[in-house]
Design an enzyme around this catalytic site. Sequence first.
Site, PDB file in Angstrom:
ATOM      1  CD  GLN A  64      17.058 -36.876   5.885  1.00 21.47           C
ATOM      2  OE1 GLN A  64      18.047 -36.182   5.603  1.00 21.47           O
ATOM      3  NE2 GLN A  64      17.079 -37.756   6.869  1.00 21.47           N
ATOM      4  CG  ASP A  68      16.444 -37.608  14.304  1.00 24.56           C
ATOM      5  OD1 ASP A  68      17.595 -37.935  14.616  1.00 24.56           O
ATOM      6  OD2 ASP A  68      16.132 -37.158  13.178  1.00 24.56           O
ATOM      7  CD  GLU A 107      20.238 -36.312  17.235  1.00 20.12           C
ATOM      8  OE1 GLU A 107      21.376 -36.425  16.767  1.00 20.12           O
ATOM      9  OE2 GLU A 107      19.312 -35.772  16.597  1.00 20.12           O
ATOM     10  CG  HIS A 157      23.906 -43.111  14.162  1.00 17.84           C
ATOM     11  ND1 HIS A 157      23.567 -42.624  15.398  1.00 17.84           N
ATOM     12  CD2 HIS A 157      23.186 -42.418  13.258  1.00 17.84           C
ATOM     13  CE1 HIS A 157      22.670 -41.676  15.236  1.00 17.84           C
ATOM     14  NE2 HIS A 157      22.404 -41.524  13.962  1.00 17.84           N
ATOM     15  CG  ASP A 158      24.633 -38.997  13.761  1.00 19.42           C
ATOM     16  OD1 ASP A 158      24.494 -39.403  12.595  1.00 19.42           O
ATOM     17  OD2 ASP A 158      23.685 -38.622  14.470  1.00 19.42           O
ATOM     18  NE  ARG A 174      26.053 -39.111   8.835  1.00 19.61           N
ATOM     19  CZ  ARG A 174      24.787 -38.726   8.859  1.00 19.61           C
ATOM     20  NH1 ARG A 174      24.250 -38.305   9.982  1.00 19.61           N
ATOM     21  NH2 ARG A 174      24.040 -38.750   7.772  1.00 19.61           N
TER      22      ARG A 174
HETATM   23  C1  GLC Z   1      19.968 -37.101  13.633  1.00 14.00           C
HETATM   24  C2  GLC Z   1      20.507 -38.483  13.335  1.00 14.00           C
HETATM   25  C3  GLC Z   1      21.323 -38.441  12.086  1.00 14.00           C
HETATM   26  C4  GLC Z   1      20.456 -37.946  10.953  1.00 14.00           C
HETATM   27  C5  GLC Z   1      19.788 -36.615  11.296  1.00 14.00           C
HETATM   28  C6  GLC Z   1      18.711 -36.278  10.337  1.00 14.00           C
HETATM   29  O1  GLC Z   1      20.955 -36.201  13.907  1.00 14.00           O
HETATM   30  O2  GLC Z   1      21.275 -38.928  14.425  1.00 14.00           O
HETATM   31  O3  GLC Z   1      21.881 -39.688  11.785  1.00 14.00           O
HETATM   32  O4  GLC Z   1      21.234 -37.773   9.803  1.00 14.00           O
HETATM   33  O5  GLC Z   1      19.172 -36.668  12.572  1.00 14.00           O
HETATM   34  O6  GLC Z   1      17.601 -37.106  10.529  1.00 14.00           O
END
Ligand code: GLC
Length: 644
Positions: free
Chosen positions: A248, A280, A322, A391-392, A516
């Site tokens: 990423q 995000d 977020e 989901h986290d 997770r």
């Molecule tokens: C946010 C998402 C998480 C992801 C992260 C990086 O925190 O909720 O699942 O790993 O961003 O994109």
Amino acid sequence: MNQAALHRLMTSKRWKKSENSPEDLFQLRLSTNLSLISSLFFSLYPKEKNELFFYQLLNRMEELFSNRSKELKSLDLERLQDGNWYQSERLVGMQLYVDRFNKNIKGLYEKLPYFDELGVNFLHLMPITTRPSGENDGGYAVNSYYEIDSKYGTKKEFSAFTKQARKENMVLMLDFVVNHTSDEFEWAKKAKGGDEKYQNYYYTYPDRQIPDAFEKTMPEIFPESAPGSFTYNKEMGKWVMTCFNTYQWDLNYTNPEVFIEMLANLVRLANMGVDVIRFDALAFLWKKIGTDSQNLPEAHHLISLFRMCLQVIAPGVILLAEAIVAPRNIIKYFGEGPLKGNECEVAYNASLMALLWNSIATKKTSLLHKSLLEIPSKPVDGSWINYIRCHDDIGLGYDDDFIRAIGWSPSEHRSFLLDYYSRGLEWSPAKGLMFMYNPKNGDGRITGSAASLLGLEEALEQKDIRKIDQAISKILMLHGIILSYGGIPLIYAGDEFGTLNDYSFTKDSDHKNDSRWVNRPMQDWKTIEKLPTTENHTSQIFKGLKKMIQLRKKLSVFADKQPAIIHPSPNEHVFLFERTDGKSKVWVISNFDEAPQFLEVGWLFSIGISFGREPKDLITKKELLLDEGRLKLNPYQHMWVALD
Ligand code: GLC
């Protein structure tokens, strides 16, 4: 000044001006926001070098507006006329992975009646756009911001789904992964191929000098699976910043072209028929050597710049922050000072979430009270997403000063919570896992499904009826709190009937390094089919939740117009807050202890609960009875109290 309020004013039916066309209104919105847009833009990109880019931005905005469909343009205006629609008590949300829920978009379409049955009318669909085929962080490594991955279906299917969802008054939320792309994204590919223009879309460096300087103060996000914040890319022969996973790549927003291109991607996403965009990992948007590169003032300017531009192009679309950061920092994403009300309309209430888990483990509400009373409140036009699980992982994001103030040591306390939830503490009923433990500083986070963390998994294994009942009460109590606190409650798919941990991720090579996945189960339709006819924990949870959802929607006190009033109770196991709409009142009372607890009638009277007026629990429809002048609360009892 809150710019959205101005845009609402311009579309108000009370203003008897001649009708403006959508194009006129676009121009009006642009003129209204222009001074803010230019000051934000030039604060990030100094005027001397970037004036041309500013004109590029303005031209791009016109083009993006003209690409928005007629239907969405008129929906934008309706939304503006609806005012703060996102504060309504009628909204109840669910978060889900489309593939894990029911295979694909078509499958999701088929399940629209399921949401209706439960009362869900707000959906957060986890990423559905193209992503690398192996590890991809559940789709948070994006290959595109708007091309739907074929495993979910086609654009046509998605558009059919959004149309139907809209018909059924369903609000739709999708993610905008604004901080990074995957290493397979077209810009990353060009960068790898040696194109300098695109290497400058990311933070790329030929040697370790700058990466080392950054890493001195940047915390590691995934210390176990992706330590450090940079990755060496052989094809490019350079280091690239990767705060999250190695695949990423962090976008370089110091480059104005990146901002303009990402704005275009944001609008394309909004044009898919999305009402709420989840920004995000937005705390990470700006990086600076010598800082932790989170929550920087420039990041706030950048988010507000996105907000101000999107508001001109698609004013009906709102943003969710977020920002899973310290309590005092979360509040800042609603916008502060001149940006007040001009950043995100909604933010995750990560503080409440983490505090509820703390109260479950300690059986006490002191930290919860202290934090909620002392964290500055959100602006009136803002709102929360309230949730217990997603989901986290669950991060232990408490304010150390508050922990100290109630006499605990922050590091010992965090270590206790990790023991309680994920290191098998002997007396703990919780079954969770550890996430990203960092032996260098003892930091760790918690994973696990709500039901397993609240003791249901262990109770079922032991076939202990009392423990099963207690776990059910805890599950309903926490959901009751998020349904009544003020904001949009977001239920995590599966939690509506007590889904347990899913340990199968350990056998999947793409998931096994990320615990997770233990709380990302497949939706169990076999169990759901049996819900109406079985009498067990699953149906008790589902029915209990459904009842509270229906009730929430009837109570205007639960609209997020006025914040919850916290009444620190004299009983340290009880959490009590009051909701009002100015006319009526509801008191939400929860006992976090496994033993019965009591509240003195005199104290209840002092906060307005007068027994002369026959207080009643709206959930059970039963009158509150006194036990020797005290109100008795059963273990994990949860009530919504109103007077006659
Ligand atoms: C946010 C998402 C998480 C992801 C992260 C990086 O925190 O909720 O699942 O790993 O961003 O994109």
